[in-house]
Enzyme design. Structure first.
Site, mmCIF file in Angstrom:
data_model
loop_
_atom_site.group_PDB
_atom_site.id
_atom_site.type_symbol
_atom_site.label_atom_id
_atom_site.label_comp_id
_atom_site.label_asym_id
_atom_site.label_seq_id
_atom_site.Cartn_x
_atom_site.Cartn_y
_atom_site.Cartn_z
ATOM 1 N N CYS A 141 -30.205 -43.087 -33.454
ATOM 2 C CA CYS A 141 -30.726 -44.292 -33.310
ATOM 3 C C CYS A 141 -32.322 -44.455 -33.966
ATOM 4 O O CYS A 141 -33.013 -44.121 -33.361
ATOM 5 C CB CYS A 141 -30.483 -45.122 -31.998
ATOM 6 S SG CYS A 141 -31.195 -46.645 -32.016
ATOM 7 N N GLU A 170 -27.473 -48.625 -38.260
ATOM 8 C CA GLU A 170 -27.009 -47.480 -38.408
ATOM 9 C C GLU A 170 -26.817 -47.484 -39.962
ATOM 10 O O GLU A 170 -26.326 -48.509 -40.527
ATOM 11 C CB GLU A 170 -26.125 -47.029 -37.835
ATOM 12 C CG GLU A 170 -25.482 -45.199 -37.672
ATOM 13 C CD GLU A 170 -26.813 -44.555 -37.486
ATOM 14 O OE1 GLU A 170 -27.464 -44.143 -38.312
ATOM 15 O OE2 GLU A 170 -27.276 -44.297 -36.255
#
Length: 234
Positions: A2, A108
């Site tokens: 992340c 992402e």
């Protein structure tokens, strides 16, 4: 992993959707919408302390208390859930200094035929996600500095179609159990195992989020997928 996330809603207003009962208030500057949170940003997290449970603003990128300098902070934004309890950089925090990181969603990057395409992953029904996190206090030349990292695990559901890792998500009673200093280590590990989590949705967004400092509501708007048509000529 992340590497970017967003927090565009005031997390104080979402307490009623969780089992959290929080003290204190955040300063106005800490509640401004953030559409592209990058490493070393200062963001609110939830901690448990001797005076209760509430928000603190910390810097993203964990610096272990024993570190000689802050040079590695930008690389310590994530900790693998599978190994954090044993890694020297995270072991002490896993035992004693756990936190929750509120987020409206996270970005992402999916590998496509046209290169890396950022995807916005978020709760399908709105609200917030709560990432399991760890925090540390480092004594810098300018005084104490509190920093945090987000735990990641093997991706599940729609997130797995984009990347093989995702933040460790907690909800309901799990939030309190994660913060509770009395929670047994075995149960902490159980909280990080594959489990039902809020239903997620995802769509491609502008590549402008690649730029640190890009802060615009348009970061969360979907963009059309690039489709390459193959024409057959006879």
């Amino acid at each position: 992993m992340c590497g970017r996330y967003a927090l565009v809603d005031n997390p104080v207003n979402h307490q009623e959707r969780t089992d959290l009962s929080l003290f204190g208030e955040l300063e106005l500057a800490d509640l401004l919408p953030r559409y592209n949170v990058a490493p070393t940003s200062r963001m609110p997290v939830v901690v448990e302390s001797e005076v209760g449970r509430g928000f603190e603003v910390m810097r993203w990128g964990l610096i272990p208390g024993w570190a000689k300098d802050a040079s590695g902070a930008a690389r310590m934004i994530n900790a693998r859930a599978e190994t954090a309890a044993e890694k020297p950089a995270f072991r002490s925090a896993f035992q004693r200094r756990r936190c929750l990181v509120p987020a409206s969603g996270y970005y992402e990057w999916m590998t496509t035929q046209d290169g890396k395409q950022p995807q916005w992953i978020h709760p399908r029904d709105g609200g917030l996600l709560w990432f399991a996190g760890l925090w540390e206090q480092w004594h810098s030349p300018d005084g104490p500095l509190r920093t945090y990292a987000i735990l990641t695990k093997t991706a599940e559901g729609i997130a797995a179609e984009i990347h093989h890792r995702m933040p460790a998500l907690l909800q309901g009673e799990e939030l309190l159990q994660w913060l509770d200093p009395g929670t047994a280590p075995l149960h902490l590990h159980a909280l990080l195992q594959p489990r039902p989590h809020p239903e997620l949705a995802a769509y491609p967004v502008t590549r402008a989020v690649n730029r640190v400092g890009y802060e615009d509501p348009e970061a969360l708007l979907p963009v059309e997928r690039t489709v390459q048509a193959t024409l057959d000529f006879e």
